[in-house]
Design a protein around this motif. Structure first.
Motif, PDB file in Angstrom:
ATOM      1  N   MET A  92      27.703  48.585  31.660  1.00 34.07           N
ATOM      2  CA  MET A  92      27.952  49.791  32.556  1.00 34.07           C
ATOM      3  C   MET A  92      28.931  50.860  31.963  1.00 34.07           C
ATOM      4  O   MET A  92      29.751  50.239  31.295  1.00 34.07           O
ATOM      5  N   GLN A  93      28.834  51.904  32.183  1.00 29.03           N
ATOM      6  CA  GLN A  93      29.757  52.902  31.639  1.00 29.03           C
ATOM      7  C   GLN A  93      30.842  53.354  32.453  1.00 29.03           C
ATOM      8  O   GLN A  93      30.606  53.746  33.445  1.00 29.03           O
ATOM      9  N   GLY A  94      32.205  53.353  32.108  1.00 23.80           N
ATOM     10  CA  GLY A  94      33.333  53.874  32.999  1.00 23.80           C
ATOM     11  C   GLY A  94      33.573  54.901  32.479  1.00 23.80           C
ATOM     12  O   GLY A  94      32.855  55.619  31.645  1.00 23.80           O
ATOM     13  N   SER A  95      34.752  55.726  33.124  1.00 23.60           N
ATOM     14  CA  SER A  95      35.333  56.885  32.789  1.00 23.60           C
ATOM     15  C   SER A  95      35.865  57.131  31.371  1.00 23.60           C
ATOM     16  O   SER A  95      35.594  58.131  30.615  1.00 23.60           O
ATOM     17  N   ASP A  96      36.561  55.949  30.997  1.00 24.94           N
ATOM     18  CA  ASP A  96      37.162  56.099  29.534  1.00 24.94           C
ATOM     19  C   ASP A  96      36.487  55.040  28.482  1.00 24.94           C
ATOM     20  O   ASP A  96      37.004  55.112  27.461  1.00 24.94           O
ATOM     21  N   GLY A  97      35.508  54.430  29.067  1.00 27.45           N
ATOM     22  CA  GLY A  97      34.984  53.295  27.981  1.00 27.45           C
ATOM     23  C   GLY A  97      33.947  52.501  28.742  1.00 27.45           C
ATOM     24  O   GLY A  97      33.303  53.000  29.579  1.00 27.45           O
ATOM     25  N   ILE A  98      33.661  51.592  28.298  1.00 26.97           N
ATOM     26  CA  ILE A  98      32.609  50.309  28.759  1.00 26.97           C
ATOM     27  C   ILE A  98      33.311  49.549  29.797  1.00 26.97           C
ATOM     28  O   ILE A  98      34.231  48.560  29.296  1.00 26.97           O
ATOM     29  N   ALA A  99      33.115  49.806  31.093  1.00 28.83           N
ATOM     30  CA  ALA A  99      33.636  48.989  32.144  1.00 28.83           C
ATOM     31  C   ALA A  99      33.255  47.484  32.210  1.00 28.83           C
ATOM     32  O   ALA A  99      31.726  47.229  31.895  1.00 28.83           O
ATOM     33  N   LEU A 100      33.905  46.591  32.001  1.00 33.40           N
ATOM     34  CA  LEU A 100      33.512  44.716  31.891  1.00 33.40           C
ATOM     35  C   LEU A 100      33.735  44.347  33.326  1.00 33.40           C
ATOM     36  O   LEU A 100      32.625  43.754  33.938  1.00 33.40           O
ATOM     37  N   CYS A 101      34.866  44.363  33.874  1.00 34.18           N
ATOM     38  CA  CYS A 101      35.033  43.631  35.215  1.00 34.18           C
ATOM     39  C   CYS A 101      36.233  44.104  35.378  1.00 34.18           C
ATOM     40  O   CYS A 101      37.216  44.854  35.130  1.00 34.18           O
ATOM     41  N   ARG A 102      36.704  43.246  36.685  1.00 36.45           N
ATOM     42  CA  ARG A 102      38.278  43.368  36.892  1.00 36.45           C
ATOM     43  C   ARG A 102      39.091  42.347  36.551  1.00 36.45           C
ATOM     44  O   ARG A 102      38.738  41.279  36.431  1.00 36.45           O
ATOM     45  N   LEU A 103      40.572  42.760  36.506  1.00 37.83           N
ATOM     46  CA  LEU A 103      41.448  41.610  36.110  1.00 37.83           C
ATOM     47  C   LEU A 103      41.326  40.507  36.942  1.00 37.83           C
ATOM     48  O   LEU A 103      41.358  39.140  36.388  1.00 37.83           O
ATOM     49  N   GLU A 104      41.229  40.632  38.074  1.00 38.54           N
ATOM     50  CA  GLU A 104      41.227  39.375  38.986  1.00 38.54           C
ATOM     51  C   GLU A 104      39.857  38.474  39.079  1.00 38.54           C
ATOM     52  O   GLU A 104      39.888  37.633  39.606  1.00 38.54           O
ATOM     53  N   ASP A 105      38.948  39.084  38.333  1.00 39.98           N
ATOM     54  CA  ASP A 105      37.767  38.251  38.014  1.00 39.98           C
ATOM     55  C   ASP A 105      37.966  37.239  37.210  1.00 39.98           C
ATOM     56  O   ASP A 105      36.962  36.440  36.998  1.00 39.98           O
ATOM     57  N   VAL A 128      41.572  48.245  27.546  1.00 44.13           N
ATOM     58  CA  VAL A 128      42.657  48.666  28.579  1.00 44.13           C
ATOM     59  C   VAL A 128      42.532  48.192  30.017  1.00 44.13           C
ATOM     60  O   VAL A 128      41.318  47.738  30.279  1.00 44.13           O
ATOM     61  N   VAL A 129      43.537  48.031  30.575  1.00 42.90           N
ATOM     62  CA  VAL A 129      43.353  47.521  31.993  1.00 42.90           C
ATOM     63  C   VAL A 129      43.962  48.617  32.701  1.00 42.90           C
ATOM     64  O   VAL A 129      45.146  49.308  32.756  1.00 42.90           O
ATOM     65  N   ARG A 130      42.882  49.314  33.538  1.00 39.91           N
ATOM     66  CA  ARG A 130      43.407  50.520  34.238  1.00 39.91           C
ATOM     67  C   ARG A 130      44.215  50.051  35.610  1.00 39.91           C
ATOM     68  O   ARG A 130      44.282  49.035  36.086  1.00 39.91           O
ATOM     69  N   PRO A 131      45.023  51.245  35.983  1.00 41.70           N
ATOM     70  CA  PRO A 131      45.868  50.877  37.318  1.00 41.70           C
ATOM     71  C   PRO A 131      45.129  50.254  38.337  1.00 41.70           C
ATOM     72  O   PRO A 131      45.778  49.618  39.150  1.00 41.70           O
ATOM     73  N   ASP A 132      43.874  50.525  38.480  1.00 38.28           N
ATOM     74  CA  ASP A 132      43.139  49.688  39.759  1.00 38.28           C
ATOM     75  C   ASP A 132      42.896  48.384  39.402  1.00 38.28           C
ATOM     76  O   ASP A 132      42.000  47.692  40.106  1.00 38.28           O
ATOM     77  N   GLY A 133      42.972  47.776  37.993  1.00 36.22           N
ATOM     78  CA  GLY A 133      42.606  46.529  37.682  1.00 36.22           C
ATOM     79  C   GLY A 133      41.409  46.427  36.814  1.00 36.22           C
ATOM     80  O   GLY A 133      40.903  45.542  36.357  1.00 36.22           O
ATOM     81  N   GLY A 134      40.829  47.650  36.571  1.00 38.88           N
ATOM     82  CA  GLY A 134      39.377  47.370  36.063  1.00 38.88           C
ATOM     83  C   GLY A 134      39.627  47.307  34.630  1.00 38.88           C
ATOM     84  O   GLY A 134      40.810  48.007  34.020  1.00 38.88           O
ATOM     85  N   ILE A 135      38.845  46.530  33.904  1.00 42.84           N
ATOM     86  CA  ILE A 135      39.099  46.484  32.482  1.00 42.84           C
ATOM     87  C   ILE A 135      38.008  47.066  31.783  1.00 42.84           C
ATOM     88  O   ILE A 135      36.739  46.786  31.764  1.00 42.84           O
ATOM     89  N   GLU A 136      38.052  47.857  30.616  1.00 42.95           N
ATOM     90  CA  GLU A 136      37.606  48.701  30.018  1.00 42.95           C
ATOM     91  C   GLU A 136      37.704  48.444  28.421  1.00 42.95           C
ATOM     92  O   GLU A 136      38.797  48.187  28.041  1.00 42.95           O
ATOM     93  N   ILE A 137      36.580  48.202  27.750  1.00 36.69           N
ATOM     94  CA  ILE A 137      36.889  48.538  25.914  1.00 36.69           C
ATOM     95  C   ILE A 137      36.351  49.975  25.744  1.00 36.69           C
ATOM     96  O   ILE A 137      35.449  50.330  26.376  1.00 36.69           O
TER      97      ILE A 137
END
Ligand code: FES
Length: 114
Positions: A1-14, A104-113
């Motif tokens: 899946m594609q995030g705003s700044d990169g490829i979104a993988l999951c959330r930190l709490e996952d 990066v770990v976004r402020p909302d906890g999303g992890i993106e590469i």
């Protein structure tokens, strides 16, 4: 899946602390096996390819860490790597490194590469 700044993988709490999770991502028109290790509030991402033989580290599915959760572990021939920089401290590829990915770990906890 594609995030705003990169490829979104999951959330930190996952990902439990000091554990890893693998993904297959599309990047530059190709498919890549990657994994992310959580260390507290930080995340570190690497290509899922051991510098020893190029095999995926998680021969035991989703097992990226040693029993103590201290080092990244390749379950093929027991190489150990530091979480923070992927440097191999023990095993047949001692002194080599995992290939890192910008993460990066976004402020909302999303992890993106990137
Ligand atoms: S493939 Fe990882 S230690 Fe051999």
């Amino acid at each position: 899946m594609q995030g705003s700044d990169g490829i979104a993988l999951c959330r930190l709490e996952d990902i439990p602390d000091r554990a890893g999770r693998g993904f297959t991502v599309q990047r530059d028109g190709r498919s890549h096996d990657v994994f992310v290790v959580r260390n507290g509030a930080a995340a570190h991402a690497y290509h899922n390819a051991c510098p020893h033989k190029g095999l995926n580290l998680d021969w035991r599915k989703e097992q990226f860490m040693d029993a103590e959760g201290e080092y990244i572990h390749c379950s093929n021939h027991d190489a150990l790597f530091r979480i923070k920089d992927g440097f191999c401290i023990a095993g047949p590829c001692r002194g080599a490194r995992l290939r890192p990915l910008p993460v990066v770990v976004r402020p909302d906890g999303g992890i993106e590469i990137a």
